[in-house]
Design an enzyme around this catalytic site. Structure first.
Site, PDB file in Angstrom:
ATOM      1  N   ARG A  49       0.841  -1.190   0.000  1.00 13.93           N
ATOM      2  CA  ARG A  49       0.000   0.000   0.000  1.00 13.93           C
ATOM      3  C   ARG A  49       0.882   1.247   0.000  1.00 13.93           C
ATOM      4  O   ARG A  49       1.761   1.389   0.850  1.00 13.93           O
ATOM      5  CB  ARG A  49      -0.920   0.007   1.218  1.00 13.93           C
ATOM      6  CG  ARG A  49      -1.947  -1.117   1.204  1.00 13.93           C
ATOM      7  CD  ARG A  49      -2.825  -1.089   2.440  1.00 13.93           C
ATOM      8  NE  ARG A  49      -2.059  -1.361   3.655  1.00 13.93           N
ATOM      9  CZ  ARG A  49      -2.599  -1.430   4.875  1.00 13.93           C
ATOM     10  NH1 ARG A  49      -3.894  -1.229   5.028  1.00 13.93           N
ATOM     11  NH2 ARG A  49      -1.846  -1.683   5.910  1.00 13.93           N
ATOM     12  N   ASP A  51       1.403   5.559  -0.062  1.00 17.05           N
ATOM     13  CA  ASP A  51       0.793   6.746   0.533  1.00 17.05           C
ATOM     14  C   ASP A  51       0.341   7.739  -0.528  1.00 17.05           C
ATOM     15  O   ASP A  51       0.661   7.589  -1.720  1.00 17.05           O
ATOM     16  CB  ASP A  51       1.797   7.432   1.465  1.00 17.05           C
ATOM     17  CG  ASP A  51       2.115   6.601   2.697  1.00 17.05           C
ATOM     18  OD1 ASP A  51       1.219   5.882   3.173  1.00 17.05           O
ATOM     19  OD2 ASP A  51       3.259   6.681   3.184  1.00 17.05           O
ATOM     20  N   TYR A 109      11.886   0.017  -3.990  1.00 20.96           N
ATOM     21  CA  TYR A 109      11.460   1.405  -4.156  1.00 20.96           C
ATOM     22  C   TYR A 109      12.608   2.219  -4.756  1.00 20.96           C
ATOM     23  O   TYR A 109      13.781   1.903  -4.552  1.00 20.96           O
ATOM     24  CB  TYR A 109      11.092   2.040  -2.813  1.00 20.96           C
ATOM     25  CG  TYR A 109       9.721   1.691  -2.288  1.00 20.96           C
ATOM     26  CD1 TYR A 109       8.633   2.526  -2.545  1.00 20.96           C
ATOM     27  CD2 TYR A 109       9.515   0.555  -1.517  1.00 20.96           C
ATOM     28  CE1 TYR A 109       7.367   2.228  -2.045  1.00 20.96           C
ATOM     29  CE2 TYR A 109       8.253   0.245  -1.018  1.00 20.96           C
ATOM     30  CZ  TYR A 109       7.193   1.085  -1.288  1.00 20.96           C
ATOM     31  OH  TYR A 109       5.947   0.777  -0.799  1.00 20.96           O
ATOM     32  N   ARG A 196      10.940   7.172   2.896  1.00 24.19           N
ATOM     33  CA  ARG A 196      11.016   8.638   2.897  1.00 24.19           C
ATOM     34  C   ARG A 196      11.761   9.160   4.114  1.00 24.19           C
ATOM     35  O   ARG A 196      12.458  10.188   4.033  1.00 24.19           O
ATOM     36  CB  ARG A 196       9.610   9.229   2.807  1.00 24.19           C
ATOM     37  CG  ARG A 196       8.951   8.990   1.449  1.00 24.19           C
ATOM     38  CD  ARG A 196       7.446   9.241   1.507  1.00 24.19           C
ATOM     39  NE  ARG A 196       7.140  10.609   1.899  1.00 24.19           N
ATOM     40  CZ  ARG A 196       5.921  11.011   2.266  1.00 24.19           C
ATOM     41  NH1 ARG A 196       4.907  10.158   2.289  1.00 24.19           N
ATOM     42  NH2 ARG A 196       5.714  12.269   2.594  1.00 24.19           N
TER      43      ARG A 196
END
Length: 260
Positions: A49, A51, A109, A196
């Protein structure tokens, strides 16, 4: 039998992946499109999932078809009902014991940062921007402290609901290509905002504010309040989950060396 999809999306105008009672989400528009093809409700399960504002190069989902449709109908029919910022790239049928989330053994990522004095125009939706010069080699030296299995409490949001903060980072590289710096990270799984928050801390090292060894200190301290800020969402893309070769999925989501 389960149907498995590879889904690509621009996360800029979404409130994230997960379906909400109100607001535009990737899961919401995908399920609406699939339900149109099926002529009845369809619910999907995803590998990861994302953001609000985060993009997906190839998120993998599965669902149990309530009716029989040809693969071509699922693919073309669903894409015909999806908005321009989402598409289904491929479709495959797998046995019922495949699970988009739990069968994945790793996730990848990429965070992309434009590092120049002038803000972006063409890439504004897909890169973060920092005008101050950054030292990619210092950040790469710092990144090595995060490899392996660790408690990543210092790099997760206070709202993270994961019961266990331990994750295993397989690879983390920081590479400059002209004005762009790419942060590529692969791990068995991620905590909420983990990527992040890692990037935000690495940027302090790249600016010379902190030493590369500071990343190791953050890990050991497990205190989110002393780590760097959360990097902006638009620079982050979920590249893909990785599955063992036994599932015979497309190469971009298959790690041949991953154990079943």
């Amino acid at each position: 039998m389960r149907i498995v999809l590879g889904v690509e999306y621009d996360g800029t105008d979404f409130l994230g992946w997960q379906r909400l009672d109100r607001g535009r989400t990737v899961q919401g528009v995908l399920e609406q499109a699939l339900s149109f093809v099926a002529a009845q409700p369809v619910a999907v399960t995803c590998a990861g999932r994302t953001d609000a504002g985060v993009h997906g190069r190839c998120n993998v989902v599965h669902f149990e078809p309530p009716v029989e449709r040809a693969d071509r109908s699922w693919l073309l029919g669903t894409n015909s009902r999806l908005p321009d910022d989402v598409c289904v790239r491929w479709i495959q049928r797998l046995p019922g014991d495949f699970h988009a989330r739990f069968s994945a053994r790793a996730r990848r990522y990429r965070y992309t940062l434009l590092n120049r004095p002038v803000r972006p125009a063409l890439d504004a939706r897909y890169v973060a921007w920092l005008r101050e010069p950054l030292d990619a080699q210092r950040m790469q030296a710092a990144a090595r402290h995060l490899l392996g299995e660790h408690d990543f409490s210092a790099f997760r949001t206070v709202a993270c609901q994961a019961p266990n903060p331990v994750r295993t980072v397989h690879a983390l590289s920081v590479q400059r290509e002209g004005d762009y710096i790419n942060f590529d990270i692969q791990a068995n799984a991620f905590l909420h905002h983990m990527v992040r928050n890692i990037v935000g801390s690495l940027l302090l090292v790249g600016q010379g504010v902190q030493a590369p060894e500071w990343l190791g200190e953050l890990l050991r301290g497990r205190d989110r309040t002393v780590a760097g800020p959360t990097a902006p969402s638009q620079g982050l893309t979920f590249i893909a989950p990785l599955y063992p070769a036994q599932w015979q999925l497309p190469a971009e989501v298959t790690g041949a060396d991953l154990q079943p």
